[in-house]
Design an enzyme around this catalytic site. Sequence first.
Site, PDB file in Angstrom:
ATOM      1  N   TYR A   1      -5.705  -2.846  -5.904  1.00  0.00           N
ATOM      2  CA  TYR A   1      -4.679  -3.191  -4.913  1.00  0.00           C
ATOM      3  C   TYR A   1      -5.136  -4.214  -3.870  1.00  0.00           C
ATOM      4  O   TYR A   1      -4.359  -4.564  -2.989  1.00  0.00           O
ATOM      5  CB  TYR A   1      -4.193  -1.914  -4.219  1.00  0.00           C
ATOM      6  CG  TYR A   1      -3.563  -0.934  -5.181  1.00  0.00           C
ATOM      7  CD1 TYR A   1      -2.369  -1.246  -5.822  1.00  0.00           C
ATOM      8  CD2 TYR A   1      -4.162   0.286  -5.471  1.00  0.00           C
ATOM      9  CE1 TYR A   1      -1.787  -0.370  -6.728  1.00  0.00           C
ATOM     10  CE2 TYR A   1      -3.580   1.175  -6.368  1.00  0.00           C
ATOM     11  CZ  TYR A   1      -2.403   0.839  -6.988  1.00  0.00           C
ATOM     12  OH  TYR A   1      -1.823   1.699  -7.879  1.00  0.00           O
TER      13      TYR A   1
ATOM     14  N   HIS B   1       6.182  -4.273  -7.602  1.00  0.00           N
ATOM     15  CA  HIS B   1       4.904  -3.561  -7.737  1.00  0.00           C
ATOM     16  C   HIS B   1       3.767  -4.558  -7.529  1.00  0.00           C
ATOM     17  O   HIS B   1       3.828  -5.682  -8.066  1.00  0.00           O
ATOM     18  CB  HIS B   1       4.769  -2.925  -9.124  1.00  0.00           C
ATOM     19  CG  HIS B   1       5.811  -1.899  -9.387  1.00  0.00           C
ATOM     20  ND1 HIS B   1       5.725  -0.625  -8.880  1.00  0.00           N
ATOM     21  CD2 HIS B   1       6.981  -1.973 -10.048  1.00  0.00           C
ATOM     22  CE1 HIS B   1       6.802   0.049  -9.239  1.00  0.00           C
ATOM     23  NE2 HIS B   1       7.587  -0.739  -9.944  1.00  0.00           N
TER      24      HIS B   1
HETATM   25  O1  CA2 Z   1       1.434  -1.523  -8.263  1.00  0.00           O
HETATM   26  C1  CA2 Z   1       2.152  -0.941  -7.453  1.00  0.00           C
HETATM   27  O2  CA2 Z   1       2.603  -1.469  -6.443  1.00  0.00           O
HETATM   28  C2  CA2 Z   1       2.457   0.551  -7.676  1.00  0.00           C
HETATM   29  O3  CA2 Z   1       3.808   0.781  -7.274  1.00  0.00           O
HETATM   30  C3  CA2 Z   1       1.493   1.313  -6.809  1.00  0.00           C
HETATM   31  C4  CA2 Z   1       1.583   2.813  -6.984  1.00  0.00           C
HETATM   32  C5  CA2 Z   1       1.516   3.209  -8.450  1.00  0.00           C
HETATM   33  O4  CA2 Z   1       1.742   4.604  -8.580  1.00  0.00           O
HETATM   34  C6  CA2 Z   1       2.529   2.454  -9.291  1.00  0.00           C
HETATM   35  O5  CA2 Z   1       2.364   2.821 -10.632  1.00  0.00           O
HETATM   36  C7  CA2 Z   1       2.337   0.954  -9.142  1.00  0.00           C
HETATM   37  C8  CA2 Z   1       0.452   3.509  -6.240  1.00  0.00           C
HETATM   38  C9  CA2 Z   1       0.423   3.215  -4.786  1.00  0.00           C
HETATM   39  C10 CA2 Z   1      -0.879   3.703  -4.275  1.00  0.00           C
HETATM   40  O6  CA2 Z   1      -1.428   2.702  -3.491  1.00  0.00           O
HETATM   41  C11 CA2 Z   1      -2.740   2.799  -3.203  1.00  0.00           C
HETATM   42  C12 CA2 Z   1      -3.262   1.763  -2.481  1.00  0.00           C
HETATM   43  C13 CA2 Z   1      -4.593   1.776  -2.172  1.00  0.00           C
HETATM   44  C14 CA2 Z   1      -5.390   2.822  -2.565  1.00  0.00           C
HETATM   45  C15 CA2 Z   1      -4.866   3.866  -3.285  1.00  0.00           C
HETATM   46  C16 CA2 Z   1      -3.531   3.862  -3.594  1.00  0.00           C
END
Ligand code: CA2
Length: 149
Positions: free
Chosen positions: A25, A102
Amino acid sequence: MAEPLIAVLNGPNLNLLGLREPEIYGIQTLDDLEAVCAEAGEQLGLAIDFRQTNGEGELITWVHECRGRAAGIVINPAGYSHTSVALMDALHAVELPVIEVHLSNIHQREAFRHHSYVSRAARGVICGLGFSGYRLALQAIAEIVEQEA
Ligand code: CA2
């Protein structure tokens, strides 16, 4: 005339941006993302209401509140994309243009991320482009709002 209001809604765990899993991310935070959206909003003549919640019910309530108030919704439903029929129903019910975003390319990841209920309620879906995806989504929604005014 007042600028059209666009809700930029973010789902669970996105408050951890920049703090965990930088390999997926990136190193920028949710505050940095809000600044990117605010700047894009200024350039596009949109008022931006940027929010994040970890609660499914709260996210659905915010979608309901957009009815009669916002001109469109940009949403990263995070994990709820893949699980929430209720969020999909709410997005259908408000009858506003919705762009789903996303940060990561969900099609390059685990199979359970390849399906999104929310996509059925979205005009368009952007994934894999990081923060730029939000800028592109705001540009798309500005064009939709202008065309449909
Ligand atoms: O890629 C994306 O933006 C997602 O929506 C992010 C979600 C995931 O469940 C989707 O499949 C794709 C997860 C968000 C969690 O974000 C974090 C950021 C930093 C550290 C841990 C989690």
